[in-house]
Design a protein around this motif. Sequence first.
Motif, short mmCIF file in Angstrom:
data_model
loop_
_atom_site.label_atom_id
_atom_site.label_comp_id
_atom_site.label_asym_id
_atom_site.label_seq_id
_atom_site.Cartn_x
_atom_site.Cartn_y
_atom_site.Cartn_z
N HIS A 49 0.85 -1.19 0.00
CA HIS A 49 0.00 0.00 0.00
C HIS A 49 0.89 1.24 0.00
CE1 HIS A 49 -3.58 2.36 0.65
NE2 HIS A 49 -3.02 2.94 1.70
N GLN A 50 0.95 1.90 -1.12
CA GLN A 50 1.79 3.08 -1.23
C GLN A 50 0.93 4.33 -1.14
OE1 GLN A 50 4.04 2.77 -4.85
NE2 GLN A 50 5.37 1.16 -4.07
N VAL A 51 1.37 5.27 -0.31
CA VAL A 51 0.66 6.52 -0.11
C VAL A 51 1.44 7.63 -0.81
CG1 VAL A 51 -0.19 8.18 1.58
CG2 VAL A 51 -0.27 5.74 2.08
N MET A 92 -5.24 12.48 6.39
CA MET A 92 -5.02 11.03 6.42
C MET A 92 -4.01 10.61 7.49
SD MET A 92 -2.60 10.20 3.12
CE MET A 92 -3.72 10.90 1.93
N PHE A 93 -3.14 11.51 7.92
CA PHE A 93 -2.12 11.16 8.91
C PHE A 93 -2.51 11.59 10.33
CE2 PHE A 93 0.40 12.00 4.96
CZ PHE A 93 0.77 10.70 4.72
N ARG A 94 -3.72 12.11 10.51
CA ARG A 94 -4.07 12.70 11.81
C ARG A 94 -4.01 11.67 12.92
NH1 ARG A 94 -2.74 16.07 14.04
NH2 ARG A 94 -2.16 16.56 11.90
N GLU A 95 -4.55 10.46 12.69
CA GLU A 95 -4.57 9.46 13.77
C GLU A 95 -3.16 9.05 14.16
OE1 GLU A 95 -6.61 5.16 14.91
OE2 GLU A 95 -6.78 5.96 12.87
N GLN A 96 -2.28 8.89 13.18
CA GLN A 96 -0.90 8.54 13.49
C GLN A 96 -0.20 9.68 14.23
OE1 GLN A 96 1.05 7.30 9.89
NE2 GLN A 96 0.08 5.30 9.89
N GLU A 97 -0.42 10.90 13.78
CA GLU A 97 0.22 12.04 14.43
C GLU A 97 -0.23 12.18 15.88
OE1 GLU A 97 2.56 14.25 13.27
OE2 GLU A 97 2.75 12.94 11.53
N ASP A 124 8.23 8.12 11.90
CA ASP A 124 7.45 8.21 10.66
C ASP A 124 7.66 6.97 9.79
OD1 ASP A 124 6.44 10.67 11.36
OD2 ASP A 124 7.92 11.81 10.22
N GLN A 125 8.91 6.52 9.69
CA GLN A 125 9.19 5.30 8.91
C GLN A 125 8.52 4.09 9.55
OE1 GLN A 125 13.46 5.11 8.72
NE2 GLN A 125 13.65 6.91 7.41
N HIS A 126 8.50 4.05 10.87
CA HIS A 126 7.84 2.95 11.58
C HIS A 126 6.34 2.93 11.27
CE1 HIS A 126 6.63 0.30 14.87
NE2 HIS A 126 5.79 1.24 15.26
N PHE A 127 5.71 4.10 11.26
CA PHE A 127 4.30 4.17 10.92
C PHE A 127 4.05 3.63 9.51
CE2 PHE A 127 3.49 7.83 14.06
CZ PHE A 127 3.03 6.93 15.01
N GLU A 128 4.92 4.01 8.58
CA GLU A 128 4.76 3.57 7.20
C GLU A 128 4.94 2.06 7.06
OE1 GLU A 128 7.39 5.84 4.79
OE2 GLU A 128 6.44 7.76 5.25
N ASN A 132 0.69 1.20 8.52
CA ASN A 132 0.20 1.87 7.33
C ASN A 132 -1.27 1.56 7.05
OD1 ASN A 132 0.89 3.71 5.35
ND2 ASN A 132 1.37 2.16 3.83
N ASN A 133 -1.79 0.51 7.68
CA ASN A 133 -3.19 0.17 7.48
C ASN A 133 -4.13 1.19 8.11
OD1 ASN A 133 -2.09 -0.80 10.00
ND2 ASN A 133 -4.07 -1.79 10.36
N LEU A 134 -3.58 2.08 8.96
CA LEU A 134 -4.40 3.10 9.61
C LEU A 134 -4.53 4.36 8.78
CD1 LEU A 134 -2.91 2.73 13.20
CD2 LEU A 134 -5.04 1.77 12.32
#
Length: 274
Positions: A49-51, A92-97, A124-128, A132-134
């Motif tokens: 899954h590429q963003v 799209m990144f709000r939940e991770q942030e 950030d790399q760890h999240f990706e 990344n499903n989030l």
Amino acid sequence: MPGREDGRSAYLVAILLSASCLFVVARSHQGFHDAVGSRNILKSNEHTHQVHCSRERSRAAWKAIDEYLMPFVEKEKYEFPSKCRLRPDNDMFREQEQHKIHFDISEWRCGFCKKAFRAEKFLDQHFENRHNNLVDDGHGRCLADLCGALHCDLMLEFKKPKTKCSAAVAARNRHLCESIADSCFPINQGHSASRLHEFFLRQFCDAHTCNGGSKPFPKGGRKETNRFYLALCALLAVLLPLFYLIVFLHQRELKKGGQNLRRISKIGHKKKPT
């Protein structure tokens, strides 16, 4: 001898038939592996899954929104329309942030799995890689696409070299900015929306010009307490009582010394018996 020639002919025919069969089997075997390989590639692509959205610039866009717009929106108690791209849930990144835990300058922690990292870029790399499903990268959820209107370059930590102002780029950014104002603050939706529409134009859109007249965020933003000021206050809270204690002890010692001197002087002034 006809019998021997017939035998040779039959033998050659048998060899040709065997070779043909082996060739067909080999081709089918290769085709099978090619098909399996194609399915594996497709399967792996389905799970990859590429963003295509800059996390850094999206973070800068949200920082501009949070610091220079949200305080005024909160003051008006205004709710964004569902089609407004400035809504927090449209990032799209709000939940991770929101699941970043910042303990120290060199310690970041993932709020999902509690893993620690030395810098934000590693988190950030760890999240990706792991979470990344989030990320819901649906249409209109990349805040980085709004950077031209929101002056993201001013929010980034590093300073880019100044480039010559392009009238075409400024006009495009201003048009984007005004379209955001129209969709997020429709002037026909009441006094609050009308006031915020005008505010957004002054705060963000007027600076998109090569004339150099207006600067971004002229209305100011969220007043954040300076960390250095907090550290200084904490230090003073610790040192002031200690200072007063030292002064008190010093004065008490001086007072005791004065009393001892007076006693000695009184004894010295006593008349000796004749």
